[in-house]
Design a protein around this motif. Structure first.
Motif, PDB file in Angstrom:
ATOM      1  N   SER A  15       0.787  -1.233   0.000  1.00  0.00           N
ATOM      2  CA  SER A  15       0.000   0.000   0.000  1.00  0.00           C
ATOM      3  C   SER A  15       0.817   1.280   0.000  1.00  0.00           C
ATOM      4  CB  SER A  15      -0.940   0.045   1.194  1.00  0.00           C
ATOM      5  OG  SER A  15      -1.896  -0.932   1.066  1.00  0.00           O
ATOM      6  N   ASN A  30      -4.398   1.136  -1.891  1.00  0.00           N
ATOM      7  CA  ASN A  30      -4.654   0.617  -0.550  1.00  0.00           C
ATOM      8  C   ASN A  30      -5.112  -0.829  -0.599  1.00  0.00           C
ATOM      9  OD1 ASN A  30      -4.505   3.275   0.977  1.00  0.00           O
ATOM     10  ND2 ASN A  30      -6.007   3.726  -0.602  1.00  0.00           N
ATOM     11  N   GLU A 140      -4.847   8.848  10.546  1.00  0.00           N
ATOM     12  CA  GLU A 140      -3.575   8.928   9.821  1.00  0.00           C
ATOM     13  C   GLU A 140      -2.487   9.340  10.801  1.00  0.00           C
ATOM     14  OE1 GLU A 140      -3.392  10.503   5.603  1.00  0.00           O
ATOM     15  OE2 GLU A 140      -2.686  12.205   6.767  1.00  0.00           O
ATOM     16  N   TYR A 141      -1.379   8.584  10.812  1.00  0.00           N
ATOM     17  CA  TYR A 141      -0.268   8.867  11.723  1.00  0.00           C
ATOM     18  C   TYR A 141       1.007   9.085  10.915  1.00  0.00           C
ATOM     19  CZ  TYR A 141       3.209   8.400  15.368  1.00  0.00           C
ATOM     20  OH  TYR A 141       4.270   8.626  16.217  1.00  0.00           O
ATOM     21  N   LEU A 147       6.490   9.977   5.536  1.00  0.00           N
ATOM     22  CA  LEU A 147       5.754   8.714   5.604  1.00  0.00           C
ATOM     23  C   LEU A 147       4.690   8.740   6.684  1.00  0.00           C
ATOM     24  CD1 LEU A 147       8.756   6.234   5.323  1.00  0.00           C
ATOM     25  CD2 LEU A 147       7.079   6.746   3.555  1.00  0.00           C
ATOM     26  N   SER A 148       3.535   8.186   6.362  1.00  0.00           N
ATOM     27  CA  SER A 148       2.481   8.041   7.364  1.00  0.00           C
ATOM     28  C   SER A 148       1.696   6.768   7.095  1.00  0.00           C
ATOM     29  CB  SER A 148       1.551   9.261   7.363  1.00  0.00           C
ATOM     30  OG  SER A 148       0.879   9.376   6.140  1.00  0.00           O
ATOM     31  N   LEU A 149       1.029   6.313   8.106  1.00  0.00           N
ATOM     32  CA  LEU A 149       0.218   5.108   8.066  1.00  0.00           C
ATOM     33  C   LEU A 149      -1.228   5.511   8.298  1.00  0.00           C
ATOM     34  CD1 LEU A 149       0.222   1.945   8.120  1.00  0.00           C
ATOM     35  CD2 LEU A 149       0.425   2.137  10.601  1.00  0.00           C
ATOM     36  N   HIS A 150      -2.159   4.937   7.541  1.00  0.00           N
ATOM     37  CA  HIS A 150      -3.560   5.269   7.777  1.00  0.00           C
ATOM     38  C   HIS A 150      -4.438   4.014   7.766  1.00  0.00           C
ATOM     39  CE1 HIS A 150      -3.569   5.235   3.338  1.00  0.00           C
ATOM     40  NE2 HIS A 150      -4.826   4.862   3.469  1.00  0.00           N
ATOM     41  N   VAL A 172      -6.197  -0.259   4.835  1.00  0.00           N
ATOM     42  CA  VAL A 172      -4.931   0.142   5.438  1.00  0.00           C
ATOM     43  C   VAL A 172      -4.007   0.604   4.316  1.00  0.00           C
ATOM     44  CG1 VAL A 172      -3.981  -2.207   5.380  1.00  0.00           C
ATOM     45  CG2 VAL A 172      -3.065  -0.550   6.994  1.00  0.00           C
ATOM     46  N   VAL A 174       0.037   2.872   3.513  1.00  0.00           N
ATOM     47  CA  VAL A 174       1.212   3.626   3.926  1.00  0.00           C
ATOM     48  C   VAL A 174       1.330   4.810   2.977  1.00  0.00           C
ATOM     49  CG1 VAL A 174       3.707   3.602   4.196  1.00  0.00           C
ATOM     50  CG2 VAL A 174       2.359   1.599   4.819  1.00  0.00           C
ATOM     51  N   SER A 175       1.483   5.997   3.509  1.00  0.00           N
ATOM     52  CA  SER A 175       1.524   7.215   2.700  1.00  0.00           C
ATOM     53  C   SER A 175       2.948   7.733   2.530  1.00  0.00           C
ATOM     54  CB  SER A 175       0.708   8.321   3.377  1.00  0.00           C
ATOM     55  OG  SER A 175      -0.617   7.913   3.558  1.00  0.00           O
TER      56      SER A 175
END
Length: 178
Positions: A15, A30, A140-141, A147-150, A172, A174-175
């Motif tokens: 993702s 995603n 979203e973190y 990089l972030s995870l949502h 889920v 990963v950004s």
């Protein structure tokens, strides 16, 4: 075909999700899990293009693809996100979406004829397009500078030929921002 679907599912698990700042666009991919009213679960990838109109308002055009045995579904829609910063790294966002669901299914219908006994009838049916609405929420973190995870959860209400159908959709990703 199975190798292509397996590759798509593996890519979905990784993702990559490219986000945007105010006034910019983004593309995302995603991994999704669609849970039906009867408890059946189907995995599928999602591709989306989004645009941030303001720092907190994001519009997303999304396409989802699900396949199971001899059935496939294609989902297309528009989602609105309103980003609510909880801290410098954490954001919550409600989701409001609308769109259409379509697909195709093949199945065997077992019939009984009193004169001739049992026989099988191969059937095919196009599904939809069915209109849907979907409220939901996401978190979203940002775990690195770019990089972030949502995680997202949505409840899809679709209306077809017969009745309203409810599905839970969980995703889920990963950004990566640039």
């Amino acid at each position: 075909m199975k190798k292509l679907l397996l590759t798509a599912c593996l890519l979905s698990a990784v993702s990559l999700n490219i986000k945007a700042q105010k006034g910019e666009s983004a593309a995302s991919m995603n991994a999704l899990l669609d849970v039906t009213e009867s408890g059946d679960c189907v995995f599928g990838p999602s591709l989306a293009i989004s645009h941030n109109f303001t720092k907190g308002v994001r519009l997303q055009l999304a396409v989802e693809y699900y396949t199971e045995a001899s059935t496939w579904n294609l989902v297309g829609g528009v989602n609105f996100h309103y980003l609510l910063p909880v801290s410098s790294r954490l954001k919550l966002y409600p989701i409001a979406g609308v769109g259409f669901v379509g697909g195709h299914t093949k199945y065997v219908l077992c019939q009984y004829d009193p004169a001739g006994g049992h026989y099988d009838l191969d059937c095919e049916e196009n599904i939809g397009p069915d209109f849907y609405v979907q409220p939901g929420a996401g978190i979203e973190y940002d775990f690195a500078e770019k990089l972030s995870l949502h995680f997202e959860g949505r409840w899809r209400y679709s209306h077809g030929k017969r009745e309203w159908v409810n599905n839970g959709v969980f995703g889920v990703g990963v950004s990566y921002r640039f």
